[in-house]
Structures are given as C-alpha cells and as structure tokens.
Design a protein around this motif. Structure first.
Motif, PDB file in Angstrom:
ATOM      1  N   LEU A 147       2.095   8.807  11.727  1.00 32.22           N
ATOM      2  CA  LEU A 147       1.023   8.626  10.748  1.00 32.22           C
ATOM      3  C   LEU A 147      -0.065   7.759  11.362  1.00 32.22           C
ATOM      4  O   LEU A 147       0.152   6.581  11.647  1.00 32.22           O
ATOM      5  N   ILE A 148      -1.233   8.341  11.586  1.00 33.30           N
ATOM      6  CA  ILE A 148      -2.380   7.569  12.086  1.00 33.30           C
ATOM      7  C   ILE A 148      -3.149   7.115  10.853  1.00 33.30           C
ATOM      8  O   ILE A 148      -3.958   7.883  10.292  1.00 33.30           O
ATOM      9  N   LEU A 149      -2.902   5.916  10.388  1.00 29.06           N
ATOM     10  CA  LEU A 149      -3.393   5.477   9.082  1.00 29.06           C
ATOM     11  C   LEU A 149      -4.904   5.637   8.884  1.00 29.06           C
ATOM     12  O   LEU A 149      -5.331   6.137   7.842  1.00 29.06           O
ATOM     13  N   PRO A 150      -5.752   5.241   9.845  1.00 28.53           N
ATOM     14  CA  PRO A 150      -7.196   5.403   9.610  1.00 28.53           C
ATOM     15  C   PRO A 150      -7.653   6.850   9.505  1.00 28.53           C
ATOM     16  O   PRO A 150      -8.752   7.122   9.021  1.00 28.53           O
ATOM     17  N   ARG A 151      -6.825   7.801   9.977  1.00 28.83           N
ATOM     18  CA  ARG A 151      -7.207   9.211   9.937  1.00 28.83           C
ATOM     19  C   ARG A 151      -6.638   9.937   8.721  1.00 28.83           C
ATOM     20  O   ARG A 151      -6.910  11.127   8.529  1.00 28.83           O
TER      21      ARG A 151
ATOM     22  N   LEU B  64      -6.217   0.308   5.347  1.00 26.47           N
ATOM     23  CA  LEU B  64      -5.490  -0.884   5.780  1.00 26.47           C
ATOM     24  C   LEU B  64      -5.967  -1.258   7.187  1.00 26.47           C
ATOM     25  O   LEU B  64      -5.275  -1.097   8.182  1.00 26.47           O
ATOM     26  N   ARG B  65      -7.197  -1.757   7.244  1.00 23.65           N
ATOM     27  CA  ARG B  65      -7.840  -2.064   8.524  1.00 23.65           C
ATOM     28  C   ARG B  65      -8.969  -3.069   8.305  1.00 23.65           C
ATOM     29  O   ARG B  65      -9.205  -3.503   7.169  1.00 23.65           O
ATOM     30  N   THR B  66      -9.661  -3.399   9.385  1.00 20.93           N
ATOM     31  CA  THR B  66     -10.670  -4.456   9.304  1.00 20.93           C
ATOM     32  C   THR B  66     -12.102  -3.948   9.299  1.00 20.93           C
ATOM     33  O   THR B  66     -13.016  -4.726   9.089  1.00 20.93           O
ATOM     34  N   ASN B  67     -12.316  -2.670   9.534  1.00 20.99           N
ATOM     35  CA  ASN B  67     -13.690  -2.167   9.697  1.00 20.99           C
ATOM     36  C   ASN B  67     -14.131  -1.300   8.527  1.00 20.99           C
ATOM     37  O   ASN B  67     -14.674  -0.223   8.702  1.00 20.99           O
ATOM     38  N   LEU B  68     -13.910  -1.779   7.322  1.00 20.61           N
ATOM     39  CA  LEU B  68     -14.268  -0.986   6.142  1.00 20.61           C
ATOM     40  C   LEU B  68     -15.782  -0.847   6.001  1.00 20.61           C
ATOM     41  O   LEU B  68     -16.540  -1.766   6.306  1.00 20.61           O
ATOM     42  N   SER B  69     -16.193   0.318   5.520  1.00 22.07           N
ATOM     43  CA  SER B  69     -17.609   0.547   5.235  1.00 22.07           C
ATOM     44  C   SER B  69     -17.814   0.473   3.726  1.00 22.07           C
ATOM     45  O   SER B  69     -16.864   0.568   2.955  1.00 22.07           O
TER      46      SER B  69
ATOM     47  N   ALA C  89       0.829  -1.208   0.000  1.00 18.36           N
ATOM     48  CA  ALA C  89       0.000   0.000   0.000  1.00 18.36           C
ATOM     49  C   ALA C  89       0.864   1.260   0.000  1.00 18.36           C
ATOM     50  O   ALA C  89       0.560   2.247  -0.685  1.00 18.36           O
ATOM     51  N   LEU C  90       1.958   1.220   0.760  1.00 16.26           N
ATOM     52  CA  LEU C  90       2.853   2.375   0.819  1.00 16.26           C
ATOM     53  C   LEU C  90       3.435   2.680  -0.556  1.00 16.26           C
ATOM     54  O   LEU C  90       3.469   3.836  -0.997  1.00 16.26           O
TER      55      LEU C  90
ATOM     56  N   ILE D  71      -6.540  -6.855   2.157  1.00 19.59           N
ATOM     57  CA  ILE D  71      -7.723  -6.112   2.593  1.00 19.59           C
ATOM     58  C   ILE D  71      -8.965  -6.988   2.504  1.00 19.59           C
ATOM     59  O   ILE D  71      -9.845  -6.954   3.370  1.00 19.59           O
ATOM     60  N   VAL D  72      -9.032  -7.812   1.465  1.00 20.67           N
ATOM     61  CA  VAL D  72     -10.152  -8.740   1.330  1.00 20.67           C
ATOM     62  C   VAL D  72     -10.173  -9.709   2.501  1.00 20.67           C
ATOM     63  O   VAL D  72     -11.212  -9.946   3.132  1.00 20.67           O
ATOM     64  N   ARG D  73      -9.006 -10.300   2.814  1.00 17.45           N
ATOM     65  CA  ARG D  73      -8.954 -11.267   3.911  1.00 17.45           C
ATOM     66  C   ARG D  73      -9.255 -10.609   5.252  1.00 17.45           C
ATOM     67  O   ARG D  73      -9.911 -11.197   6.111  1.00 17.45           O
ATOM     68  N   ALA D  74      -8.759  -9.383   5.444  1.00 14.86           N
ATOM     69  CA  ALA D  74      -8.982  -8.688   6.705  1.00 14.86           C
ATOM     70  C   ALA D  74     -10.453  -8.340   6.908  1.00 14.86           C
ATOM     71  O   ALA D  74     -10.918  -8.199   8.041  1.00 14.86           O
ATOM     72  N   ASN D  75     -11.200  -8.207   5.805  1.00 19.10           N
ATOM     73  CA  ASN D  75     -12.618  -7.838   5.889  1.00 19.10           C
ATOM     74  C   ASN D  75     -13.528  -8.963   5.397  1.00 19.10           C
ATOM     75  O   ASN D  75     -14.676  -8.713   5.023  1.00 19.10           O
TER      76      ASN D  75
END
Length: 286
Positions: free
Chosen positions: A153-157, A169-174, A15-16, A202-206
C-alpha cells in the motif's frame, strides 16, 4: 530544545480504523500484537470474523481471516530484511498455537503500508521468487508467488476519495485537495478518540505550513483553530514557567531571601502570593 520526533504509528492505527468504520463486517484491530512472551510485535493484526464477507474498501479486498499489516513512516523505507521479518511474524503467529493448523496458513495475508514504492524489495522478490507484482487499485499492488498473499500500500497514492485519512497521513498536505476534505470529514467527529488521534497528528505533522501562512482558506482555519489555540496557550504557559524557574533559581543562587523573591515574583509575573509560594516551592524542590 531537541525537536520531538513525530509518532506516526498511533496516527496510522487510528486512520486505518476510521477507513473501515462503515464496513458491514466488524473487524477486530489488535495493535502491537505480542507474538511471544518476549515481545515480537506486529504493527497491526486485523481479524476478519467472517472470512467470506467481501469488504467494500479496496485495501480490504485481499483480506482473509488473519491479516498482518506492517507500517513504515514517511522517513523510512521497506527493506528486504523487513520483508523477511514480517513474513517471520506471520509464520510465528500461525505456529504459536496449541493445535496444528489452528490458524490455517491459507487464511493469512500480509500488507505493507509505506509512503514510497519499495523498488529494491520488488526487484529482489521478482528475481529470487519470480513473484508477480501488479497494481490492482490506485496505490495498491498485489504480490503473488510468495508464502502468503501480500499487498503493498503506497499511502500517498491511494484514492483520496476512498481513503480520506490514510492517503493524507503525510507532511505535504495541500489546501484544496487535502485540507478541505479533511475539514469536512472531521466536522462533528471531534470527540471521537480515533478521529481526534488521527487529526491531532496530521495537524502536528503539517503545523509549519499553517504557521507560515495566516491568510489560508476558511477550511484550514477551522481545521486548525482549536489546535492552534491549545498549542499557543501551552506555549505561553511553558514559556512562563521556564521564565519563573530561571528567575527563582538565579535569585536563590544570589542569596536573595525567600520573602524578597516572592515579592518580586508577584510584581514581575503578576502572580498572587499563593501562586508565588507554589512556584517557589516547586522549583526549589520543597
């Protein structure tokens, strides 16, 4: 069955690199860079060949020539000890050369990529070093007053518009805010290894979110379609193999002759004689 832990670091690396793909200045990304012969590994070392060139991505504005990036997955937090460890990496990297100041210390930066603001570390740095910590851009905090320029770097923000991949890059995608932009960004890039690595993770995480609802939007359906087919096929194959293995071992233990076992395998699992022979040999460790 033990649940396999998600490997966040490879996805972060991919992703980076995706985020900096369109920069006019080509960056060099060295993953798990060994500082010494006995590995002390930096998560990511980004070398900027043209230090004076300004990067368009906001997380790259602080970059000088040598940039150390340390990543923590969403389950971890960045501790005070982690800060000293990463600072130590920077010092070792600077000093582990043949010539003095071959790597100018003023050309080094440190970036901490995390999912949660490290409040305890921030308070410690302010108290001990009188460091100043201020938000420069959404999710990007500059820390001054330390040995090296540093950003948190706060990635979700991070800006979701600017950082399509890192911010998700997280598990709580909308659905609307995350899935649809990802589907658009991924379209046409399926064969690119970096996009493939980031998207696969990302697919596996979600995955649970998708499995819980089949009536989601078309973008989600398109995004997960290939992965779903691959995973369901793999699950069927693995389940079938486990069943065949148990069937063979049970009959061997009972003393059933090989030819009878093969006949039963053909009938029960719809196998050819050659396939039955292959499974029998594999699970009996021929």
């Amino acid at each position: 069955m033990t649940k396999k832990a998600l490997q966040w670091h490879p996805a972060f690396q991919a992703a980076l690199q995706i985020e900096f793909m369109d920069e006019p200045c080509q960056l060099e990304f060295l993953k798990e860079f060994n500082l010494t012969e006995k590995p002390l590994q930096i998560d990511t070392l980004v070398i900027k060949p043209e230090p004076d060139k300004i990067l368009s991505k906001s997380i790259g504005h602080i970059f000088r020539k040598y940039n150390i990036i340390e990543y923590k997955n969403p389950e971890d937090y960045f501790s005070i000890n982690d800060y000293y460890r990463v600072t130590g990496y920077a010092c070792i990297y600077q000093s582990n050369t043949e010539k003095e100041r071959e790597i100018p210390p003023e050309e080094l930066t440190i970036s901490l990529a995390v999912s949660h603001y490290p409040r305890k570390l921030a308070a410690f740095l302010k108290d001990l070093y009188h460091a100043d910590i201020s938000q420069k851009y959404p999710g990007i905090y500059y820390v001054t007053g330390l040995m090296f320029p540093m950003q948190i770097l706060i990635l979700p923000r991070l800006s979701r518009k600017e950082f399509t991949w890192l911010s998700r890059l997280r598990t709580n995608l909308s659905l609307q805010e995350d899935i649809e932009p990802l589907a658009k960004a991924y379209a046409g890039k399926e064969k690119n290894p970096l996009y493939e690595a980031a998207m696969d993770f990302i697919v596996r995480a979600n995955w649970k979110k998708y499995k819980e609802g089949r009536d989601m939007c078309n973008a989600l359906e398109e995004l997960f379609a290939d992965k779903l087919e691959e995973r369901e096929k793999l699950g069927v194959e693995q389940g079938m193999e486990q069943g065949i293995r148990a069937f063979i071992l049970d009959h061997i233990e009972e003393g059933t002759p090989k030819n009878i076992i093969l006949q039963k395998l053909e009938k029960r699992f719809s196998l050819s004689l050659e396939q039955a022979e292959e499974y029998f040999c594999r699970f009996r460790e021929c």
